[in-house]
Design an enzyme around this catalytic site. Structure first.
Site, PDB file in Angstrom:
ATOM      1  N   ASN A   9      21.067  -8.514  -6.056  1.00  0.00           N
ATOM      2  CA  ASN A   9      22.000  -8.608  -4.935  1.00  0.00           C
ATOM      3  C   ASN A   9      21.450  -7.700  -3.832  1.00  0.00           C
ATOM      4  O   ASN A   9      21.602  -6.486  -3.906  1.00  0.00           O
ATOM      5  CB  ASN A   9      23.396  -8.155  -5.399  1.00  0.00           C
ATOM      6  CG  ASN A   9      24.395  -8.105  -4.257  1.00  0.00           C
ATOM      7  OD1 ASN A   9      24.109  -8.557  -3.140  1.00  0.00           O
ATOM      8  ND2 ASN A   9      25.569  -7.553  -4.529  1.00  0.00           N
ATOM      9  N   LYS A  11      22.404  -7.335  -0.912  1.00  0.00           N
ATOM     10  CA  LYS A  11      23.449  -6.861   0.014  1.00  0.00           C
ATOM     11  C   LYS A  11      22.948  -6.994   1.456  1.00  0.00           C
ATOM     12  O   LYS A  11      22.191  -7.911   1.765  1.00  0.00           O
ATOM     13  CB  LYS A  11      23.883  -5.438  -0.342  1.00  0.00           C
ATOM     14  CG  LYS A  11      24.278  -5.328  -1.826  1.00  0.00           C
ATOM     15  CD  LYS A  11      24.999  -4.073  -2.185  1.00  0.00           C
ATOM     16  CE  LYS A  11      25.349  -4.110  -3.672  1.00  0.00           C
ATOM     17  NZ  LYS A  11      26.119  -2.971  -4.115  1.00  0.00           N
ATOM     18  N   HIS A  98      32.641 -10.153  -5.225  1.00  0.00           N
ATOM     19  CA  HIS A  98      32.051  -8.823  -5.320  1.00  0.00           C
ATOM     20  C   HIS A  98      33.054  -7.785  -4.825  1.00  0.00           C
ATOM     21  O   HIS A  98      33.795  -8.038  -3.880  1.00  0.00           O
ATOM     22  CB  HIS A  98      30.757  -8.763  -4.491  1.00  0.00           C
ATOM     23  CG  HIS A  98      29.981  -7.510  -4.779  1.00  0.00           C
ATOM     24  ND1 HIS A  98      30.301  -6.314  -4.191  1.00  0.00           N
ATOM     25  CD2 HIS A  98      28.940  -7.276  -5.608  1.00  0.00           C
ATOM     26  CE1 HIS A  98      29.466  -5.383  -4.661  1.00  0.00           C
ATOM     27  NE2 HIS A  98      28.631  -5.947  -5.510  1.00  0.00           N
ATOM     28  N   GLU A 100      32.756  -5.268  -3.052  1.00  0.00           N
ATOM     29  CA  GLU A 100      32.650  -4.916  -1.622  1.00  0.00           C
ATOM     30  C   GLU A 100      33.361  -5.952  -0.753  1.00  0.00           C
ATOM     31  O   GLU A 100      33.930  -5.617   0.283  1.00  0.00           O
ATOM     32  CB  GLU A 100      31.172  -4.750  -1.234  1.00  0.00           C
ATOM     33  CG  GLU A 100      30.603  -3.437  -1.775  1.00  0.00           C
ATOM     34  CD  GLU A 100      29.127  -3.457  -2.121  1.00  0.00           C
ATOM     35  OE1 GLU A 100      28.383  -4.310  -1.607  1.00  0.00           O
ATOM     36  OE2 GLU A 100      28.706  -2.603  -2.940  1.00  0.00           O
ATOM     37  N   GLU A 170      31.427  -5.894 -13.202  1.00  0.00           N
ATOM     38  CA  GLU A 170      30.919  -4.778 -12.406  1.00  0.00           C
ATOM     39  C   GLU A 170      32.007  -3.722 -12.240  1.00  0.00           C
ATOM     40  O   GLU A 170      32.852  -3.832 -11.344  1.00  0.00           O
ATOM     41  CB  GLU A 170      30.492  -5.264 -11.018  1.00  0.00           C
ATOM     42  CG  GLU A 170      29.350  -6.255 -11.050  1.00  0.00           C
ATOM     43  CD  GLU A 170      28.516  -6.196  -9.775  1.00  0.00           C
ATOM     44  OE1 GLU A 170      27.315  -5.995  -9.891  1.00  0.00           O
ATOM     45  OE2 GLU A 170      29.090  -6.313  -8.681  1.00  0.00           O
ATOM     46  N   GLY A 176      26.504   1.438  -7.138  1.00  0.00           N
ATOM     47  CA  GLY A 176      25.857   2.278  -6.136  1.00  0.00           C
ATOM     48  C   GLY A 176      26.083   3.766  -6.325  1.00  0.00           C
ATOM     49  O   GLY A 176      25.785   4.567  -5.441  1.00  0.00           O
ATOM     50  N   SER A 216      24.705   0.241 -11.067  1.00  0.00           N
ATOM     51  CA  SER A 216      23.661   1.240 -11.318  1.00  0.00           C
ATOM     52  C   SER A 216      22.762   0.876 -12.493  1.00  0.00           C
ATOM     53  O   SER A 216      22.312   1.741 -13.245  1.00  0.00           O
ATOM     54  CB  SER A 216      24.277   2.632 -11.513  1.00  0.00           C
ATOM     55  OG  SER A 216      24.948   3.035 -10.339  1.00  0.00           O
TER      56      SER A 216
HETATM   57  P1  PGA Z   1      24.056  -1.291  -7.754  1.00  0.00           P
HETATM   58  O1  PGA Z   1      24.954  -2.513  -7.225  1.00  0.00           O
HETATM   59  O2  PGA Z   1      23.087  -1.850  -8.744  1.00  0.00           O
HETATM   60  O3  PGA Z   1      23.389  -0.748  -6.524  1.00  0.00           O
HETATM   61  O4  PGA Z   1      24.987  -0.300  -8.401  1.00  0.00           O
HETATM   62  C1  PGA Z   1      25.338  -3.555  -8.079  1.00  0.00           C
HETATM   63  C2  PGA Z   1      26.135  -4.572  -7.308  1.00  0.00           C
HETATM   64  O5  PGA Z   1      26.897  -4.192  -6.397  1.00  0.00           O
HETATM   65  O6  PGA Z   1      26.031  -5.777  -7.554  1.00  0.00           O
END
Ligand code: PGA
Length: 253
Positions: A9, A11, A98, A100, A170, A176, A216
């Site tokens: 992803n 982003k 997601h 976000e 997730e 993150g 992460s």
């Molecule tokens: P990350 O994000 O691996 O940077 O923790 C995962 C995601 O948001 O899909």
């Protein structure tokens, strides 16, 4: 046998030329060392990259996805991108739900259900995200939250539609942050999710559903996460922006 998948992803990262270069590097890597038959890699890029990255991927098992789509077919929705447009750019997948999008853009369960339906109607495979925030885990309601995400956003689908979906668990506190769910925490939730799918559809559908872990996940912890019976791969944010790191995560499949 269900598919094992690593999805990156990206982003809102990578300008167009950088993204194409990264996709070509990844493509070259898997051209030299091909993926196993039941393994797949998906690059979920910003909209503007979809077409070029689709053309850059030539190796079997590699495909492109978007990170969002609109719930309407077409029309006066300034700044939005439809599922049909995504498909027409060569993408086969779309991430929906997601955290976000849920948090920063207020996407709720009913909107996500509409987006999921629209994406499937246009032949996209949906990577549907679910997961609790830290306060919900601390209160012990993380299973309820994940159950609600799936019941409201996904379980309105019939069996055939559902078979075109991938679930990504997730935990929001792991996204993150550098804090990864322990392999035991991931397995516990993935097992719970598979049980929900079995109850809603059937044991066979549950056995065939790919459930990814995200939050992460990196090359150094991917193997211990993916070793769990119900963890079928990962949805990777930060670590998907570096070719070697990402390819090493895929190797852990
Ligand atoms: P990350 O994000 O691996 O940077 O923790 C995962 C995601 O948001 O899909």
């Amino acid at each position: 046998m269900r598919k094992r998948i690593v999805a990156g992803n990206w982003k809102m990262n990578m300008e167009l030329t950088e993204g194409i270069a990264l996709a070509k590097d990844i493509n070259n890597h898997f051209s030299a060392s091909p993926l196993k038959d039941n393994c797949e890699v998906i690059l979920c890029t910003p909209f503007i990259h979809l077409s070029s990255v689709s053309s850059a991927l030539t190796v079997s098992g590699l495909s492109v996805g978007a990170q969002n789509c609109n719930d309407h077919k077409s029309g006066a929705y300034t700044g939005e991108v439809s599922a049909a447009m995504i498909r027409s750019a060569g993408a086969l997948n779309v991430i929906l739900g997601h955290s976000e999008r849920r948090t920063l853009y207020g996407e709720d369960d009913s909107l996500l259900a509409a987006k999921t339906t629209e994406a499937l109607r246009n032949g996209l495979r949906v990577i549907f995200c679910c997961g609790e925030v830290l306060a919900e885990r601390e209160k012990g309601i993380h299973f309820d939250v994940v159950k609600r995400h799936l019941e409201k956003g996904l379980f309105m689908l019939n069996r055939e539609e559902f078979s075109k979906c991938i679930i990504a668990y997730e935990p929001v506190w792991a996204i993150g942050t550098g804090v990864t769910a322990s392999p035991a925490q991931a397995q516990e939730m993935h097992h719970f999710i598979r049980g929900l799918v079995e109850k809603q559809y059937s044991k066979q559908v549950a056995e065939e559903t790919t459930i990814l872990y995200g939050g992460s996940c990196k090359a150094s912890n991917a193997a211990e996460l993916f070793a769990n019976a119900d963890v079928d791969g990962g949805l990777i944010g930060g670590a998907s922006l570096m070719k070697d790191e990402f390819c090493n995560i895929v190797n852990a499949l």
